[in-house]
Scaffold this active site. Structure first.
Site, mmCIF file in Angstrom:
data_model
loop_
_atom_site.group_PDB
_atom_site.id
_atom_site.type_symbol
_atom_site.label_atom_id
_atom_site.label_comp_id
_atom_site.label_asym_id
_atom_site.label_seq_id
_atom_site.Cartn_x
_atom_site.Cartn_y
_atom_site.Cartn_z
ATOM 1 C CG HIS A 48 -4.871 4.391 1.336
ATOM 2 N ND1 HIS A 48 -4.709 3.527 2.387
ATOM 3 C CD2 HIS A 48 -6.157 4.261 0.935
ATOM 4 C CE1 HIS A 48 -5.852 2.902 2.618
ATOM 5 N NE2 HIS A 48 -6.739 3.332 1.746
ATOM 6 C CG ASP A 50 -7.999 1.130 -1.030
ATOM 7 O OD1 ASP A 50 -8.185 1.097 0.199
ATOM 8 O OD2 ASP A 50 -8.222 2.139 -1.729
ATOM 9 C CG ASP A 164 -9.743 4.784 3.129
ATOM 10 O OD1 ASP A 164 -10.472 5.777 3.239
ATOM 11 O OD2 ASP A 164 -9.771 4.044 2.134
ATOM 12 C CG HIS A 416 -10.114 -0.017 4.546
ATOM 13 N ND1 HIS A 416 -8.749 -0.153 4.593
ATOM 14 C CD2 HIS A 416 -10.364 0.893 3.581
ATOM 15 C CE1 HIS A 416 -8.193 0.646 3.694
ATOM 16 N NE2 HIS A 416 -9.152 1.292 3.058
#
Length: 1007
Positions: A48, A50, A164, A416
């Site tokens: 994941h 970001d 997330d 996000h």
């Protein structure tokens, strides 16, 4: 000789790879086989990544991401059973573009064989609370187009992967379904909801993305992941996990004293047995990865190989657990093969709490200046794409590359931890810098477009334009310093707009001429509110006054207006009281009234009532500002949860009143009437009524929020419509589209225990929040100019959070308080607008639907100070122009008009250029007696500059013809056939749209 052998071998190898790829299988056909009769555990290696959070997007790439992809690829090549999924195209595109051809061929082979699979496919994993639906669609289209261009059909994502984001929007599910996705998996679910779903084995369901409007084609299989998106406890094998307490490796040498295979296998099997009790099938998914993991992919995969080997060996001793390398899509297909009937969900997953007293509702408002800026740049982007298309710019115009850049930075901003306001301060600065870069580059597209559209001869060049991006704080050097200037306004909406233009000026008398260069346009000159001059962080000095006029703009078109400073200047050209204490209200009047709306004030200057003059409805209206004190805790237990960037946790449920202080001036002009008001020391506002507008405009300014008392504060405004009983019900929009009902202390699909009476009732407000009283037939709606948090806690109330400044970290990872300051070091000052509508319920949608579009896609101005007269300008340039040949129906919006960057998904005839066109019906079923009806229209002659060669319907993501999208069937009690395929809306050049439908087209045009 060695060179020729080496070269020949390389050619043979490439031919072999090409041959293999031509027969390779991807997608569902590439899945590793399950073992019948067993609980099959789909082990999903993933990372994941970001796109900015604790570090900037660049820092993350250079520190982690490039090495993840560098090391994963050889591991996949070494073992055909291994799988890996990748999500964020913003990162992958950067890495892939840096690779040499040999590596690109290797990656392409892995994609063609389904061993490297792209999931989600957006430029980033967008937030779902603070994002506008147009930005969600655009950033996915950007990622989809990159994957289609470089890898073809095998790279087309089929799964949503929102693991997330902090709560989930029903509109996001609807968009995914319209992309042609087969399913969605997410990680964060309210702790109470999750407990009940585990107990009821309803962790997977069919989410009805648009049950009232689009229907079953918006249904989406949705699964809640068991461990958010982490590996099971103690089974993280990443390099950094080895430094975490309790994490270990599988030590499988029986000769050594720390041999632990039995213990590790026992523990993993017990975890799977527990997980199986939460789900209704004999298929399980295990996420093996987390934030920026697989920097050393060999380490993680070596441990996974051992785990799979030793767990599966237990089958020889009666175990029914079978592990296999897999992907989310392969897991989904296995579930689909069971042909089960699934439960459904009609509402959304907001608000989200991960434990008592811990509602993730603060980020609905966090960093309000950035939220506005991202929305502003998005609006500019929509206009620039249209201009580029209507001007038919080709690649000979270097500015066209800048369109891709602004698309990229907007895609990053939707992340996000971007638009959510939950990144570190330094990262937020980086996001803003990127948006500014994209905005500045896109200006060159406007200039090239105007040179094509507005010049009457090819030998003429359009006057250089200046762009004033600080109009919201009354700063524009060209208009403040010039005695004569022009403003050209572009309207990106498909209907004529009467736009209120407010231009910063330092003079007091001006003449405005319309596009014909002779007609005088009525105007007012109004002093700028004094509090703006107290802001120390502005790039230049704010203007003394604002010139206000109503600009009539054609649909998808432009108009130029001519402004000249005229006559003798004075301190105040119009009647204006600027006393610092309450003026003599008998002399200046306490009523503001236009043709459609009227507001009355109390003698001390506060709002008293509002009247819809067309319906005759009149209700008391009061407005107040308050602040909640943010709770400062250590976050160790739920009762000590602090308020921070993510979490809203007020110290007391009753906020502190920011007392109304004074009127700072009252103005009554021919177009606008407005009052300047002060609340306490750090809140001011302007309340306006326009002569020809159906709303009350409230322009609020908040900050610097004081913290001398060592208390963080969360500032809200409450509008109270007296005599209205909304029965604990209010309504908010979902990402700017469909409207959802909200009820205090209630969740529609599960038994809810409230632990935070204020924070637990906050919801995201992207475009509007409203209350209604059915018995009185009245609706009160507040529209916003950015995403904010909102609620209705008391009868007749609408409460909206405007700004937050906090002194404690909430313990959710960002590691610093949400304490925004400006360049001066003082607390950040934020300015914004609300639009208040009072209307009969049956007429409300016809007002707020259109106004919401006009607030978001506000006309884009550019300025020039050319020295020649309006008549000469009129003789050289076009001063009014529309890109539409025929008008669209009044309930249809042109959502997208842009050129494909490369080829479209459908082959274009020779000599034609592929354009992307999206049209949407922007009313819901039953909202309006007429405008909610389905509509059919012909697009053959819609655009003025070009003719359509042929038209093809695509899925919403614009990466595949709709006829080629065959979605998996999912049975529900409401839809026993399971058919969820997308419906066609194009027949020849005729488009048919029902409520909330969007049609996506590739229109090949002749240049």
């Amino acid at each position: 000789m060695a060179f020729y052998v080496s070269t020949f071998s390389a050619i043979v190898l490439l031919l072999f790879i090409s041959f293999q790829s031509s027969f390779s299988k991807c997608g569902y056909e590439s899945c590793n086989k399950e073992k019948p009769g067993f609980i099959n555990v789909h082990v999903v290696p993933h990372t994941h990544d970001d796109v900015g959070w604790l570090w900037t997007v660049d820092e993350y790439y250079y520190q982690w991401v490039q090495y993840i992809l560098d090391t994963v690829i050889p591991q996949l090549e070494a073992d055909p059973q291994k799988r890996f999924i990748y999500v964020e195209v913003a990162f992958f595109s950067r890495w892939y573009d840096e690779q040499h051809d040999a590596m690109r061929h290797r990656v392409k082979k892995l994609v063609d064989e389904g061993r490297l699979e792209f999931i989600l496919g957006g430029w980033s994993m967008n937030d779902e609370a603070a994002t506008h639906y147009s930005a969600i669609i655009d950033q996915h289209k950007l990622g989809f187009e990159y994957l289609r261009k470089n890898f073809g059909e095998c790279a087309r994502p089929k799964i949503g992967w929102q693991i997330d984001p902090f709560g989930h929007s029903r509109e996001q599910a609807s968009i995914f379904a319209q992309f042609g996705f087969d399913g969605l998996f997410f990680g964060r679910l309210d702790y109470q909801d999750k407990q009940q779903r585990k107990a009821n084995k309803t962790m997977e369901m069919i989410w009805r993305g648009s049950p009232k409007n689009i229907g079953k084609s918006s249904n989406l299989f949705t699964g809640v992941l068991p461990n958010m998106y982490q590996p099971p406890h103690l089974f993280c094998f990443d390099f950094f996990c080895q430094f975490q307490r309790g994490q270990t490796q599988i030590k499988d040498n029986p000769k050594l004293h720390d041999y632990n295979v039995k213990e590790m296998v026992d523990l993993f099997i017990s975890e799977m047995v527990k997980q199986a009790s939460w789900y209704s099938t004999k298929h399980l998914i295990v996420t093996m990865g987390s934030d920026f993991q697989y920097v050393d992919a060999h380490m993680f995969y070596k441990e996974l190989d051992k785990l799979i080997k030793y767990v599966n060996e237990r089958q020889n001793y009666g175990s029914n657990i079978n592990l296999l390398y897999s992907t989310p899509s392969c897991y989904l297909k296995s579930i689909n093969n069971d042909h089960m009937t699934w439960t459904t969900k009609n509402d959304d997953f907001f608000p989200y709490a991960d434990r008592p007293h811990t509602f993730w509702t603060g980020y609905f408002t966090s960093r309000p200046a950035f939220k506005y800026y991202a929305r502003y740049v998005n609006s500019f982007f929509q206009s620039v794409k249209q201009m580029d298309s209507l001007a038919m710019l080709d690649n000979s115009h270097s500015s066209r590359n800048h369109l891709h850049r602004i698309a990229e930075v907007l895609g990053v901003a939707q992340h996000h931890d971007g638009i959510s306001g939950t990144a570190k301060q330094a990262v937020d600065y980086d996001y803003s810098e990127r948006l500014t870069e994209g905005l500045n580059k896109a200006e060159t597209v406007v200039l090239d477009s105007y040179n094509t559209i507005l010049t009457k001869t090819s030998k003429t060049k359009f006057v250089n334009q200046e762009f004033c991006h600080y109009l919201n704080v009354s700063v524009c050097n060209v208009t403040q310093d010039s005695s004569q200037f022009q403003v050209t306004l572009y309207n990106s909406l498909a209907w004529p707009v009467q736009h209120i233009m407010r231009i910063p000026v330092d003079g007091s008398k001006y003449t405005v001429l319309g596009p014909d260069a002779t007609t005088v346009v009525p105007s007012d000159v109004i002093p700028v509110m004094s509090s703006i001059h107290d802001i120390s962080d502005l790039p230049d000095s704010p203007a003394k006054n604002e010139l206000v006029f109503e600009a009539s703009l054609p649909p998808i078109g432009l108009s130029t207006f001519f402004i000249t400073k005229s006559g003798k200047q004075s301190d105040s050209s119009l009647k204006f009281s600027s006393e610092k204490t309450s003026p003599d209200v008998e002399n200046i009047g306490t009523t503001f009234s236009g043709k459609m709306i009227q507001i009355d004030f109390t003698p001390d200057g506060q709002l008293k009532s509002v009247t819809n003059k067309q319906s005759g409805q009149n209700f008391p209206l009061r407005q107040n500002y308050y602040y909640y004190i943010g709770f400062k805790g250590n976050n160790k237990v739920d009762l000590l949860q602090a308020s921070g960037a993510y979490i809203f946790r007020p110290e007391e449920n009753a906020p502190t009143d920011i007392k109304f202080s004074t009127w700072n001036g009252v103005h009554k002009g021919q177009l606008v009437q407005e009052a300047h008001q002060q609340f306490g020391d750090f809140v001011s506002q302007v309340v306006r009524v326009y002569e020809n507008k159906p709303y009350v405009e409230v322009e609020w300014t908040v900050g610097p929020i004081p913290i001398d008392d060592k208390e963080g504060k969360e500032v809200v405004t409450r509008y109270n419509l007296g005599d209205i009983d909304n029965d604990d019900v209010f309504y908010t929009d979902a990402n700017g589209r469909e409207i959802l009902e909200r009820r205090l202390d209630y969740r529609p699909t599960w038994d809810f225990t409230q632990t935070e009476p204020v924070a637990g009732n906050y919801y995201p407000v992207n475009a509007l929040i409203s209350i209604k009283d059915e018995s009185k037939g009245v609706q009160f709606t507040v529209l916003t100019d950015r995403s904010q948090g909102g609620t209705s806690l008391n009868k007749g109330d609408v409460e909206i959070m405007l700004h937050r400044r906090l002194l404690a970290d909430d313990g959710k990872g960002v590691g610093e308080p949400l304490n925004e300051t400006g360049v001066s070091g003082k607390g950040l000052v934020v300015r914004g607008k609300h639009y208040l509508l009072l209307s009969p319920i049956k007429e409300a949608a016809s007002l707020y639907r259109k106004l919401a579009k006009e607030v978001f896609q506000t006309p884009q101005p550019s300025f020039s100070a050319a020295p020649f007269s309006p008549k000469i300008w009129h003789s050289i340039y076009k001063t009014s122009w529309s890109g539409l040949r025929t008008s669209l129906p009044p309930n249809v919006h042109l959502l997208s008009l842009e050129q494909f960057q490369h080829t479209g998904p459908v082959n274009s005839p020779n000599g034609s250029t592929p354009y992307l066109v999206r049209l949407e019906h922007f009313y819901e079923d039953g909202e309006d007696p007429q405008l909610s009806k389905p509509v059919t229209f012909d697009i053959q002659a819609l655009f003025k500059p070009f003719a359509l060669k042929d038209v093809h319907e695509l899925t919403l993501g614009a990466n595949i013809p709709i006829d080629q999208s065959q979605r998996l069937y999912w049975r529900t009690l409401e839809n026993p056939s399971g058919d969820v395929n997308l419906k066609r809306r194009l027949n020849g050049t005729m488009v048919s749209l029902g409520p909330m439908d969007i049609v996506t087209l590739q229109a090949n045009i002749m240049i």
